[in-house]
Design a protein around this motif. Structure first.
Motif, PDB file in Angstrom:
ATOM      1  N   LEU A   1       0.823  -1.206   0.000  1.00 31.81           N
ATOM      2  CA  LEU A   1       0.000   0.000   0.000  1.00 31.81           C
ATOM      3  C   LEU A   1       0.862   1.263   0.000  1.00 31.81           C
ATOM      4  N   ASN A   2       1.904   1.282   0.844  1.00 35.06           N
ATOM      5  CA  ASN A   2       2.675   2.526   0.916  1.00 35.06           C
ATOM      6  C   ASN A   2       3.894   2.514  -0.002  1.00 35.06           C
ATOM      7  N   GLY A   3       4.060   1.429  -0.771  1.00 34.62           N
ATOM      8  CA  GLY A   3       5.060   1.460  -1.826  1.00 34.62           C
ATOM      9  C   GLY A   3       6.446   1.033  -1.416  1.00 34.62           C
ATOM     10  N   SER A   4       6.595   0.408  -0.248  1.00 39.57           N
ATOM     11  CA  SER A   4       7.940  -0.021   0.122  1.00 39.57           C
ATOM     12  C   SER A   4       8.241  -1.443  -0.333  1.00 39.57           C
ATOM     13  N   LEU A   5       7.251  -2.102  -0.929  1.00 43.58           N
ATOM     14  CA  LEU A   5       7.482  -3.450  -1.451  1.00 43.58           C
ATOM     15  C   LEU A   5       7.078  -3.487  -2.916  1.00 43.58           C
ATOM     16  N   ALA A   6       7.872  -4.235  -3.714  1.00 42.15           N
ATOM     17  CA  ALA A   6       7.490  -4.442  -5.114  1.00 42.15           C
ATOM     18  C   ALA A   6       6.278  -5.354  -5.150  1.00 42.15           C
ATOM     19  N   ALA A   7       5.420  -5.165  -6.165  1.00 42.81           N
ATOM     20  CA  ALA A   7       4.213  -5.978  -6.235  1.00 42.81           C
ATOM     21  C   ALA A   7       3.988  -6.421  -7.669  1.00 42.81           C
ATOM     22  N   GLN A   8       3.235  -7.474  -7.794  1.00 38.97           N
ATOM     23  CA  GLN A   8       2.887  -7.942  -9.140  1.00 38.97           C
ATOM     24  C   GLN A   8       1.486  -8.510  -9.105  1.00 38.97           C
ATOM     25  N   GLY A   9       0.847  -8.546 -10.253  1.00 38.70           N
ATOM     26  CA  GLY A   9      -0.506  -9.059 -10.319  1.00 38.70           C
ATOM     27  C   GLY A   9      -1.164  -8.548 -11.582  1.00 38.70           C
ATOM     28  N   PRO A  10      -2.449  -8.909 -11.752  1.00 45.12           N
ATOM     29  CA  PRO A  10      -3.160  -8.435 -12.931  1.00 45.12           C
ATOM     30  C   PRO A  10      -3.377  -6.921 -12.849  1.00 45.12           C
ATOM     31  N   GLY A  11      -3.475  -6.286 -13.970  1.00 45.51           N
ATOM     32  CA  GLY A  11      -3.667  -4.838 -13.963  1.00 45.51           C
ATOM     33  C   GLY A  11      -3.574  -4.314 -15.379  1.00 45.51           C
ATOM     34  N   LEU A  12      -3.180  -3.076 -15.488  1.00 42.79           N
ATOM     35  CA  LEU A  12      -3.050  -2.571 -16.845  1.00 42.79           C
ATOM     36  C   LEU A  12      -1.892  -1.609 -16.962  1.00 42.79           C
ATOM     37  N   ARG A  13      -1.469  -1.469 -18.190  1.00 46.59           N
ATOM     38  CA  ARG A  13      -0.352  -0.579 -18.518  1.00 46.59           C
ATOM     39  C   ARG A  13      -0.936   0.523 -19.400  1.00 46.59           C
ATOM     40  N   MET A  14      -0.894   1.729 -18.837  1.00 48.72           N
ATOM     41  CA  MET A  14      -1.519   2.850 -19.544  1.00 48.72           C
ATOM     42  C   MET A  14      -0.437   3.839 -19.949  1.00 48.72           C
ATOM     43  N   THR A  15      -0.399   4.113 -21.216  1.00 48.46           N
ATOM     44  CA  THR A  15       0.598   5.075 -21.712  1.00 48.46           C
ATOM     45  C   THR A  15      -0.108   6.348 -22.119  1.00 48.46           C
ATOM     46  N   ILE A  16       0.305   7.459 -21.519  1.00 44.12           N
ATOM     47  CA  ILE A  16      -0.304   8.751 -21.841  1.00 44.12           C
ATOM     48  C   ILE A  16       0.723   9.557 -22.624  1.00 44.12           C
ATOM     49  N   SER A  17       0.450   9.721 -23.917  1.00 42.18           N
ATOM     50  CA  SER A  17       1.399  10.511 -24.730  1.00 42.18           C
ATOM     51  C   SER A  17       1.006  11.989 -24.663  1.00 42.18           C
ATOM     52  N   ASP A  18       2.006  12.827 -24.752  1.00 40.34           N
ATOM     53  CA  ASP A  18       1.747  14.263 -24.589  1.00 40.34           C
ATOM     54  C   ASP A  18       2.596  15.041 -25.583  1.00 40.34           C
ATOM     55  N   PRO A  19       2.227  14.963 -26.870  1.00 42.15           N
ATOM     56  CA  PRO A  19       3.080  15.605 -27.885  1.00 42.15           C
ATOM     57  C   PRO A  19       3.164  17.113 -27.686  1.00 42.15           C
ATOM     58  N   GLY A  20       2.078  17.742 -27.151  1.00 39.20           N
ATOM     59  CA  GLY A  20       2.109  19.197 -27.060  1.00 39.20           C
ATOM     60  C   GLY A  20       2.511  19.722 -25.711  1.00 39.20           C
ATOM     61  N   ASP A  21       3.020  18.868 -24.839  1.00 43.88           N
ATOM     62  CA  ASP A  21       3.368  19.269 -23.474  1.00 43.88           C
ATOM     63  C   ASP A  21       2.210  19.998 -22.785  1.00 43.88           C
ATOM     64  N   ASP A  22       0.994  19.472 -23.025  1.00 46.29           N
ATOM     65  CA  ASP A  22      -0.158  20.176 -22.478  1.00 46.29           C
ATOM     66  C   ASP A  22      -0.783  19.469 -21.282  1.00 46.29           C
ATOM     67  N   ILE A  23      -0.261  18.319 -20.934  1.00 52.84           N
ATOM     68  CA  ILE A  23      -0.839  17.604 -19.800  1.00 52.84           C
ATOM     69  C   ILE A  23      -0.425  18.315 -18.520  1.00 52.84           C
ATOM     70  N   THR A  24      -1.423  18.757 -17.790  1.00 56.53           N
ATOM     71  CA  THR A  24      -1.140  19.492 -16.556  1.00 56.53           C
ATOM     72  C   THR A  24      -1.109  18.508 -15.390  1.00 56.53           C
ATOM     73  N   PRO A  25      -0.538  18.935 -14.280  1.00 60.04           N
ATOM     74  CA  PRO A  25      -0.561  18.081 -13.088  1.00 60.04           C
ATOM     75  C   PRO A  25      -1.963  17.657 -12.737  1.00 60.04           C
ATOM     76  N   ALA A  26      -2.915  18.525 -12.947  1.00 63.64           N
ATOM     77  CA  ALA A  26      -4.292  18.199 -12.582  1.00 63.64           C
ATOM     78  C   ALA A  26      -4.786  16.990 -13.353  1.00 63.64           C
ATOM     79  N   VAL A  27      -4.415  16.916 -14.642  1.00 63.70           N
ATOM     80  CA  VAL A  27      -4.881  15.789 -15.462  1.00 63.70           C
ATOM     81  C   VAL A  27      -4.289  14.482 -14.952  1.00 63.70           C
ATOM     82  N   LEU A  28      -2.976  14.510 -14.697  1.00 62.19           N
ATOM     83  CA  LEU A  28      -2.326  13.283 -14.208  1.00 62.19           C
ATOM     84  C   LEU A  28      -2.855  12.908 -12.825  1.00 62.19           C
ATOM     85  N   LEU A  29      -3.049  13.920 -11.985  1.00 60.05           N
ATOM     86  CA  LEU A  29      -3.589  13.652 -10.642  1.00 60.05           C
ATOM     87  C   LEU A  29      -4.981  13.056 -10.741  1.00 60.05           C
ATOM     88  N   ASN A  30      -5.755  13.589 -11.672  1.00 66.29           N
ATOM     89  CA  ASN A  30      -7.103  13.058 -11.897  1.00 66.29           C
ATOM     90  C   ASN A  30      -7.041  11.595 -12.312  1.00 66.29           C
TER      91      ASN A  30
END
Lengths: 261, 110
Positions: A130-159
């Motif tokens: 939960l707090n990230g001090s251990l590596a983990a594995q399992g089912p999930g997904l790999r999401m790639t967010i491309s940002d050609p125009g450097d327009d992704i704001t922190p708010a978008v990523l935080l969202n």
């Protein structure tokens, strides 16, 4: 056998001269010989008998010493001895049951301690994931967010992170930064920072959770994918049975907070 | 000499080997020992009286033991084994006392 011996011993006497004197002496000699033989036999018998007597005597004394101590005791004595023995038996039985109970208790405590230890370890693992001090594995997904125009704001990523958490993501990392409970996304479009570390587009988000649910949460109308596309970027989602989240977060030592009992 | 030697060797053997008495022999062994002791004392007395006969000694020894054991056996069969054992021991004890008194008179003239 005895006859043979007698005749052999008497022949030498017979041989030299068969005088009347010898004839007269012969019965007494015979008698003497026989007497001596009888004496020897008797001595041997007496020896054997006395030996047996001594043996039996010693054996009897020994066995009397060892096991028949109560033979001569009176009835009242025997009764009181029996009472004592019974009382002793009761005491010993009680001791046995007490020891048994103690043993059971100890075994219980032992297994309880083992169970508690196992539980604590499991908890530690869960908390580590939960707090990230251990590596983990399992089912999930790999999401790639491309940002050609450097327009992704922190708010978008935080969202995106919030949406993933809301959809049941158990742990995740963005580029090589593990997201924990206190992760902060700062900076501006094209120069985002997570917990002070620079992350560059395309942002690769590895999430462990229910792949279906997570993918659906990303794709809902007006959701993360839509927001990114609005900003000119693109989102690629790959569902996987085996996602490895191996970026680690240093564990924060609480400075003020103390555990309460 | 031979009887003393036999007794000593027997006692030493019994102490060294230390065998356990078989159960069927347990009631008879003490009585047999007492009967044999009676025969031995009788033999010593006869020796002092000058009328010792080896044959008589051997026969009396064996018959004493056998009769004593037989009496106890019969008593066991009849349910009065303990009492008969006591009776045999008393009788043999009296005889041993008598013989010992005779030996004493020979030895100390008193």
């Amino acid at each position: 056998m005895a006859d043979e011996d007698t005749s052999r011993e008497s022949t030498p006497d017979d041989g030299p001269g068969a005088t009347p004197q010898d004839d007269a002496a012969r019965p007494s000699l015979w008698h003497r010989l026989r007497h001596r033989r009888r004496d020897r036999l008797a001595a041997a018998l007496i020896g054997v008998l006395t030996l047996l007597l001594g043996f039996a005597f010693a054996v009897q004394v020994r066995s009397t010493d060892t096991d028949t101590a109560y033979t001569g005791a009176r009835e009242e004595d025997l009764v009181s001895i029996l009472d004592q023995v019974n009382a002793r038996e009761d005491r010993l039985r009680q001791q046995i049951s007490e020891q048994r109970a103690a043993l059971e208790q100890l075994t219980d405590t032992d297994s309880q301690a083992a169970a508690a230890l196992a539980e604590a370890q499991q908890r530690a693992t869960e908390l580590g994931i939960l707090n990230g001090s251990l590596a983990a594995q399992g089912p999930g997904l790999r999401m790639t967010i491309s940002d050609p125009g450097d327009d992704i704001t922190p708010a978008v990523l935080l969202n995106a992170v919030q949406e993933l958490r809301g959809a049941g993501a158990e742990t995740m990392q963005v580029d090589d930064v593990r997201i924990g409970v206190s992760s902060a996304i700062t900076g501006s479009g094209g120069a985002l920072q997570i917990d002070g570390q620079d992350v560059d587009a395309p942002y690769v988000v590895l999430v462990i959770g229910d792949p279906q649910v997570l993918a659906t949460a990303m794709d809902i109308p007006g959701g993360v994918s839509a927001a990114v596309r609005r900003e000119g970027g693109d989102v690629t989602i790959v569902q996987s049975d085996q996602v490895v989240v191996d970026a680690l977060r240093p564990l924060d030592q609480p400075q003020y907070a103390q555990p309460t009992d | 000499m031979i009887p003393i030697l036999g007794l000593a060797v027997g006692v030493v053997l019994g102490l060294l080997l230390d065998p356990s008495v078989p159960v069927w022999l347990q009631p008879y062994l003490p009585i047999a020992v007492v009967a044999a002791l009676d025969a031995v004392f009788g033999g010593i007395r006869a020796r002092f009286d000058g009328i010792f006969d080896a044959k008589v000694f051997v026969v009396s020894f064996v018959s004493n033991v056998v009769v004593a054991a037989l009496i106890v056996f019969l008593g066991d069969q009849l349910g009065v084994g303990a009492q008969l054992s006591t009776a045999v021991v008393v009788v043999l004890g009296i005889r041993i006392f008598g013989n010992a008194a005779a030996i004493r008179r020979h030895l100390f003239r008193a």
